[in-house]
Write a protein that holds these residues in place. Sequence first.
Motif, mmCIF file in Angstrom:
data_model
loop_
_atom_site.group_PDB
_atom_site.id
_atom_site.type_symbol
_atom_site.label_atom_id
_atom_site.label_comp_id
_atom_site.label_asym_id
_atom_site.label_seq_id
_atom_site.Cartn_x
_atom_site.Cartn_y
_atom_site.Cartn_z
ATOM 1 N N GLU A 167 -33.920 -5.315 63.735
ATOM 2 C CA GLU A 167 -34.082 -3.952 64.223
ATOM 3 C C GLU A 167 -32.837 -3.113 63.965
ATOM 4 O OE1 GLU A 167 -35.063 -1.711 68.415
ATOM 5 O OE2 GLU A 167 -35.702 -3.772 68.141
ATOM 6 N N LEU A 168 -31.691 -3.680 64.259
ATOM 7 C CA LEU A 168 -30.409 -3.017 63.996
ATOM 8 C C LEU A 168 -29.512 -4.020 63.292
ATOM 9 C CD1 LEU A 168 -29.566 -1.141 67.333
ATOM 10 C CD2 LEU A 168 -30.011 -0.096 65.131
ATOM 11 N N LEU A 228 -26.585 2.455 60.248
ATOM 12 C CA LEU A 228 -25.730 3.554 60.698
ATOM 13 C C LEU A 228 -26.352 4.231 61.905
ATOM 14 C CD1 LEU A 228 -24.799 5.092 57.239
ATOM 15 C CD2 LEU A 228 -23.450 3.522 58.638
ATOM 16 N N VAL A 229 -25.533 4.519 62.904
ATOM 17 C CA VAL A 229 -26.017 5.147 64.136
ATOM 18 C C VAL A 229 -25.125 6.324 64.503
ATOM 19 C CG1 VAL A 229 -27.074 3.060 65.064
ATOM 20 C CG2 VAL A 229 -24.686 3.523 65.560
ATOM 21 N N THR A 230 -25.721 7.325 65.150
ATOM 22 C CA THR A 230 -24.989 8.477 65.665
ATOM 23 C C THR A 230 -25.775 9.059 66.822
ATOM 24 O OG1 THR A 230 -23.806 10.503 65.068
ATOM 25 C CG2 THR A 230 -26.016 10.241 64.163
ATOM 26 N N LEU A 270 -28.057 -4.259 71.849
ATOM 27 C CA LEU A 270 -28.901 -4.002 73.010
ATOM 28 C C LEU A 270 -28.626 -2.618 73.591
ATOM 29 C CD1 LEU A 270 -30.973 -5.347 75.009
ATOM 30 C CD2 LEU A 270 -29.000 -5.698 76.455
ATOM 31 N N LEU A 271 -27.353 -2.264 73.741
ATOM 32 C CA LEU A 271 -27.000 -0.953 74.279
ATOM 33 C C LEU A 271 -27.444 0.170 73.346
ATOM 34 C CD1 LEU A 271 -23.442 -1.808 75.653
ATOM 35 C CD2 LEU A 271 -25.567 -1.568 76.967
ATOM 36 N N LEU A 272 -27.293 -0.035 72.042
ATOM 37 C CA LEU A 272 -27.742 0.970 71.071
ATOM 38 C C LEU A 272 -29.263 1.106 71.083
ATOM 39 C CD1 LEU A 272 -25.367 0.170 68.076
ATOM 40 C CD2 LEU A 272 -25.296 2.190 69.544
ATOM 41 N N THR A 273 -29.962 -0.006 71.237
ATOM 42 C CA THR A 273 -31.427 0.035 71.315
ATOM 43 C C THR A 273 -31.861 0.823 72.544
ATOM 44 O OG1 THR A 273 -31.603 -2.072 70.164
ATOM 45 C CG2 THR A 273 -33.515 -1.380 71.439
#
Length: 124
Positions: A31-32, A37-39, A84-87
Amino acid sequence: MTAPGEEQPVSGGFIRSYVITGGRTLPDAEELSLVTLVTIGADRTPPARPSPEVQAIWALCVGGYLSVAEVAGRLGLPVGVVRLLLTDLADQGHLLRRAAPPAAKLVDRKILEEVLHGLQRRFG
């Protein structure tokens, strides 16, 4: 080393990760991935009562795109915990994700040799 019947001390890192995740199972690595890349999205309103770890992620990601590995490295947290926190942030609509770039395709060796020989002729 402990004597028989004596309990071994539990490392603080394990307990801290368990507390941060609330004991939930970690998300699937597909999934990640490490290079996703995340923002923070256009809505710059942080979640209500964020944990210190979510606040730190928010501060990092509000400035632009970072990879999951970069976020984990800068925070000094295990990658699974950061995933997990990003999800959670993504599920709440706060996080934008860019998929990992596709794997590079192999180039024909003959083409590479021709380019190399052309460069050698041109620049000696």
